[in-house]
Design a protein around this motif. Structure first.
Motif, mmCIF file in Angstrom:
data_model
loop_
_atom_site.group_PDB
_atom_site.id
_atom_site.type_symbol
_atom_site.label_atom_id
_atom_site.label_comp_id
_atom_site.label_asym_id
_atom_site.label_seq_id
_atom_site.Cartn_x
_atom_site.Cartn_y
_atom_site.Cartn_z
ATOM 1 N N THR A 171 3.439 21.121 -14.976
ATOM 2 C CA THR A 171 2.778 21.443 -16.238
ATOM 3 C C THR A 171 3.671 22.374 -17.058
ATOM 4 O O THR A 171 4.177 23.379 -16.534
ATOM 5 C CB THR A 171 1.431 22.140 -15.977
ATOM 6 O OG1 THR A 171 0.603 21.259 -15.203
ATOM 7 C CG2 THR A 171 0.728 22.481 -17.285
ATOM 8 N N LYS A 172 3.904 22.011 -18.321
ATOM 9 C CA LYS A 172 4.728 22.849 -19.185
ATOM 10 C C LYS A 172 3.966 24.119 -19.549
ATOM 11 O O LYS A 172 2.823 24.067 -19.992
ATOM 12 C CB LYS A 172 5.122 22.080 -20.441
ATOM 13 C CG LYS A 172 6.095 20.942 -20.151
ATOM 14 C CD LYS A 172 6.540 20.242 -21.421
ATOM 15 C CE LYS A 172 7.531 19.120 -21.089
ATOM 16 N NZ LYS A 172 7.979 18.397 -22.309
ATOM 17 N N LEU A 173 4.626 25.212 -19.339
ATOM 18 C CA LEU A 173 3.988 26.505 -19.578
ATOM 19 C C LEU A 173 4.415 27.066 -20.934
ATOM 20 O O LEU A 173 5.559 26.898 -21.356
ATOM 21 C CB LEU A 173 4.365 27.493 -18.465
ATOM 22 C CG LEU A 173 4.006 27.045 -17.036
ATOM 23 C CD1 LEU A 173 4.573 28.021 -16.019
ATOM 24 C CD2 LEU A 173 2.500 26.913 -16.874
ATOM 25 N N SER A 174 3.496 27.732 -21.588
ATOM 26 C CA SER A 174 3.787 28.315 -22.896
ATOM 27 C C SER A 174 4.364 29.720 -22.768
ATOM 28 O O SER A 174 4.977 30.240 -23.697
ATOM 29 C CB SER A 174 2.515 28.373 -23.741
ATOM 30 O OG SER A 174 1.587 29.270 -23.152
ATOM 31 N N GLY A 175 4.126 30.339 -21.596
ATOM 32 C CA GLY A 175 4.569 31.719 -21.411
ATOM 33 C C GLY A 175 3.484 32.718 -21.741
ATOM 34 O O GLY A 175 3.649 33.929 -21.547
ATOM 35 N N ARG A 176 2.352 32.223 -22.273
ATOM 36 C CA ARG A 176 1.250 33.118 -22.643
ATOM 37 C C ARG A 176 0.102 33.061 -21.636
ATOM 38 O O ARG A 176 -0.947 33.663 -21.853
ATOM 39 C CB ARG A 176 0.722 32.755 -24.041
ATOM 40 C CG ARG A 176 1.737 32.992 -25.157
ATOM 41 C CD ARG A 176 1.092 32.824 -26.529
ATOM 42 N NE ARG A 176 0.661 31.456 -26.751
ATOM 43 C CZ ARG A 176 1.429 30.492 -27.262
ATOM 44 N NH1 ARG A 176 2.689 30.777 -27.590
ATOM 45 N NH2 ARG A 176 0.982 29.271 -27.447
ATOM 46 N N GLU A 177 0.305 32.333 -20.537
ATOM 47 C CA GLU A 177 -0.758 32.201 -19.541
ATOM 48 C C GLU A 177 -0.979 33.533 -18.815
ATOM 49 O O GLU A 177 -0.026 34.275 -18.557
ATOM 50 C CB GLU A 177 -0.410 31.122 -18.507
ATOM 51 C CG GLU A 177 -0.387 29.701 -19.061
ATOM 52 C CD GLU A 177 0.946 29.352 -19.727
ATOM 53 O OE1 GLU A 177 1.066 28.242 -20.267
ATOM 54 O OE2 GLU A 177 1.874 30.218 -19.695
ATOM 55 N N GLU A 223 -4.495 32.158 -14.701
ATOM 56 C CA GLU A 223 -4.248 30.792 -15.188
ATOM 57 C C GLU A 223 -2.993 30.195 -14.560
ATOM 58 O O GLU A 223 -2.969 29.026 -14.198
ATOM 59 C CB GLU A 223 -4.101 30.806 -16.716
ATOM 60 C CG GLU A 223 -5.407 31.073 -17.460
ATOM 61 C CD GLU A 223 -5.180 31.252 -18.947
ATOM 62 O OE1 GLU A 223 -6.095 30.872 -19.721
ATOM 63 O OE2 GLU A 223 -4.102 31.760 -19.340
#
Length: 574
Positions: free
Chosen positions: A76-82, A86
């Motif tokens: 899953t591509k992560l946004s870095g804001r998780e 999460e």
């Protein structure tokens, strides 16, 4: 060397035949596919050994095959804001949905599968796992991105896996029986495969014999902490040679004293020698290689990784081009650069000043540029570099004599690189003293040691079979390291009738010699007086050999043939 192990050669021949008949007939493609399999096998072995060593020393080791692996395309591509919660949930979901048990990716596990299942498993899981081995940002993953596993038939994979198991078994036995504790496994297979094909050596794609690499390492004596490079590294043989030499010296310094010389007379030990974690880290960060062939870069990376160097510094670069800007970076350079003729003038780095397109000259100048002041290079060149009459040839030799301390010129017989090439070569050993922009206030070389190698311990024909003894290899090392103690101050009294001697720089730089570095230029030839019988006596002996003891009247009746001609010659002599 392993090339003289007939059983191993038979296994390699069999493996090559299987790939050829299985539809993979391009030599480098076959070698690359075989290397992937060797890598899978070696990775499993190395991991199991590290686990065992860690248990023995009660240290912690995390196996590369422990846990779950999620293929990159299913992450899953992560946004870095998780949030942390999460992130844990996402990773857990990916592992549950797409995770592969890493234990099933071991060679020792998948080799027991049925043919169809094995091919699907290796193609779809094992090979992608290898490509991703060091993480998405690693140099290895970058160069493996375009690598493909193209073994097309289940039966070919099964047979190849079995044959590779057999090859490793033979190598282990060879190691025990012949003292070859350190094996360049992929390199040996690569060399033996190349020897089977007619295109071996094309574009310089051939490997320097292992005993020549060991000779050069013993001449240079690299140490832990040295930054070492090969600007045309191929499968990484010189980097492994330096690694092996350093590991051996560390083992000796740590008290290892039961090492016996190998079949070439060199003392070496394996990567299994005790290394501290710090020493291993320093050593792994010391080796740097570059090549312009993407396949060779992958082979070199895997070769070093198969010997315990987890993150090798091997990269795709043309070290003669404008884009390569390194300078004064390395303590040691070991190289056998390709002698492929000329390159495009527009591609040559502007810092190279020889004004030539000949690669054998440009590489030597570039190696000089790469060395730190005080750094040493040991380089193989075609012998033409030693005496070529062109301006660039002379300029390069002048650079080596005046800006460097040219320590040694060792000429080698033409058979050393057979069956790939019959070119006569030489080893140049020099230390950088003056940079390319420094003003030379005093030429760096005082005297040059010349050695004419007559034999390297192997036959000089295409077969290159092992001969009794080690040829001149060990003598070269002893004589080189003792060269100062056995020469006079002026070196005018050294015996130049022998295979090695010193020559002062002033003589080399003289108008008469014009920086010629060929051994024959300075060697004194010894001519023996040979007594021959008079021509009449020789003719009489030849006639007797033809007809035996007969009288003059019978001889006179001979009308034709060689006897008649001999009689006529005798008559001319009166």
């Amino acid at each position: 060397m392993l090339q003289n192990n007939r059983e191993l050669k038979g296994k390699i021949d069999l493996l090559w035949d299987k790939f050829w008949s299985g539809g993979i007939s391009n030599p480098l493609t076959a070698i690359e596919q075989i290397t992937y399999l060797l890598f899978m096998k070696r990775l499993d072995e190395l991991d199991l050994k590290r686990q065992s060593d860690a248990e023995w020393t009660d240290e912690k080791y995390t196996s590369k095959f422990e846990g779950v692996w999620v293929p990159p395309e299913h992450r899953t591509k992560l946004s870095g804001r998780e949030s942390a919660t999460e992130l844990v949930e996402i990773l857990a979901h990916d592992r549950h949905q797409y995770g592969v048990d890493k234990r099933t990716l071991r060679w020792s596990e998948f080799k027991r599968m049925q043919a169809e299942e094995m091919l699907q498993h290796v193609q779809g899981k094992v090979f992608p796992f290898l490509k991703d081995l060091n993480g998405a940002e690693s140099n290895f993953t970058h160069h493996m991105r375009n690598a493909v596993f193209i073994i097309p038939k289940p039966a070919l994979l099964v047979e190849a896996v079995k044959t590779i198991d057999d090859i490793f078994e033979v190598m282990e036995r060879d190691s025990r029986e012949n003292g070859q504790a350190f094996q360049d496994i992929q390199g040996d297979v690569y060399e033996m495969l190349l020897s089977e094909i007619a295109t071996a050596g094309k574009n310089g794609q051939f490997r320097t014999p292992r005993h020549i690499i060991k000779l050069m390492a013993d001449l240079v004596q690299p140490q832990l902490g040295h930054k070492i490079a090969d600007p045309a590294c191929g499968s990484g043989g010189f980097l492994l040679g330096a690694y092996q030499y350093i590991v051996t010296q560390l083992a000796i310094n740590a008290g290892t004293n039961n090492l016996t010389p190998d079949e070439d007379g060199f003392v070496r030990t394996s990567v299994a020698a005790t290394l501290t974690e710090k020493a291993q880290a320093i050593l792994a960060s010391s080796l740097w290689g570059y090549d312009i062939d993407a396949t060779m870069v992958r082979l070199g990376l895997m070769n070093l990784m198969m010997h315990g160097i987890d993150e090798p510094h091997i990269d795709y670069k043309d070290t003669l081009s404008k884009s390569y800007t390194e300078e004064s970076e390395y303590d040691i350079v070991l190289a056998n650069p390709p002698f492929t003729g000329s390159i495009d003038k527009g591609d040559i780095n502007e810092n190279l000043q020889l004004g030539t397109t000949k690669t054998e000259l440009l590489f030597v100048e570039n190696i000089f540029r790469l060395l730190k002041k005080g750094g040493t290079a040991c380089v193989i060149v075609p012998q033409g570099v030693l005496f070529g009459s062109g301006g660039a040839f002379k300029t390069l030799r002048q650079l080596l004599v005046e800006r460097c301390d040219l320590k040694a010129v060792i000429t080698m017989p033409s058979g050393v690189f057979k069956p790939y090439a019959g070119v006569s070569t030489a080893i140049l050993l020099f230390t950088k003293v003056w940079g390319s922009k420094d003003k030379v206030t005093q030429p760096a070389t005082e005297k040059v040691w010349f050695y004419e190698m007559a034999a390297d311990g192997y036959s000089l024909d295409d077969r290159r079979s092992k001969q009794e003894g080690n040829g001149d290899l060990q003598d070269i090392i002893v004589q080189f390291h003792n060269r100062d103690s056995c020469s006079t101050a002026a070196d005018t009294d050294t015996d130049r009738t022998t295979k090695c001697f010193m020559v002062p720089r002033t003589e080399i730089a003289s108008e008469k010699n014009n920086y010629d570095l060929s051994h024959s230029r300075y060697k004194t030839n010894v001519f023996e007086d040979v007594h021959y019988d008079a021509p009449g006596v020789i003719l009489e002996r030849l006639i007797q050999a033809e007809v035996g003891e007969v009288d003059e009247m019978e001889l006179a009746r001979v009308q034709s043939g060689i006897v008649r001609e001999l009689l006529e010659l005798k008559g001319m002599l009166g």
